[in-house]
Write a protein that holds these residues in place. Structure first.
Motif, PDB file in Angstrom:
ATOM      1  N   THR A   1       1.661   7.136  -6.736  1.00 45.41           N
ATOM      2  CA  THR A   1       0.450   7.812  -7.193  1.00 45.41           C
ATOM      3  C   THR A   1       0.769   9.271  -7.478  1.00 45.41           C
ATOM      4  O   THR A   1       1.464   9.924  -6.698  1.00 45.41           O
TER       5      THR A   1
ATOM      6  N   LEU B   1       1.084   4.021  -2.900  1.00 44.64           N
ATOM      7  CA  LEU B   1       0.778   5.399  -2.536  1.00 44.64           C
ATOM      8  C   LEU B   1       1.883   6.331  -3.011  1.00 44.64           C
ATOM      9  O   LEU B   1       1.629   7.404  -3.563  1.00 44.64           O
TER      10      LEU B   1
ATOM     11  N   VAL C   1      -5.686   3.827  -4.093  1.00 39.96           N
ATOM     12  CA  VAL C   1      -4.565   2.945  -3.764  1.00 39.96           C
ATOM     13  C   VAL C   1      -5.075   1.571  -3.324  1.00 39.96           C
ATOM     14  O   VAL C   1      -4.473   0.546  -3.654  1.00 39.96           O
TER      15      VAL C   1
ATOM     16  N   TYR D   1       0.844  -1.197   0.000  1.00 34.83           N
ATOM     17  CA  TYR D   1       0.000   0.000   0.000  1.00 34.83           C
ATOM     18  C   TYR D   1       0.882   1.251   0.000  1.00 34.83           C
ATOM     19  O   TYR D   1       0.667   2.173  -0.789  1.00 34.83           O
TER      20      TYR D   1
END
Length: 105
Positions: free
Chosen positions: A16, A13, A43, A9
């Motif tokens: 992104t 992130l 995400v 994650y």
């Protein structure tokens, strides 16, 4: 959430970024764009794809919270040039329109 899951994650992130529709058009032409609804965490959706979580992905596809960008949506993006955020989970590029949420975001 396991350490491995939280690490993925965090990695997604960090990958992104804000992007313009102009930059996304080649991915649309290849059929590689998935739109994530404002109801979902961009995400989290990317993580589910990366982890091949078929149950979540199928549910989101069924509800429309995750969908391939179609011609009508592409024309809308071209006309409006909205603020979009994207993350890559090869072979897909997941996008989400920002500004559709409340201004506190």
């Amino acid at each position: 959430m396991t350490d491995q899951t939280s690490t993925l994650y965090a990695k997604l992130l960090g990958e992104t970024a804000q992007i313009s529709w102009q930059e996304l058009q080649p991915y649309f032409a290849r059929g590689a764009l998935l739109q994530v609804s404002a109801a979902l965490d961009l995400v989290e959706a990317a993580q589910a794809l990366a982890e091949d979580d078929r149950t979540k992905v199928a549910a989101w596809l069924g509800s429309g919270d995750l969908a391939k960008v179609d011609e009508a949506r592409a024309e809308d993006f071209l006309a409006r040039d909205p603020q979009l955020w994207a993350v890559v989970v090869a072979p897909w590029v997941l996008i989400q329109e920002r500004g559709a949420r409340t201004s506190s975001n």
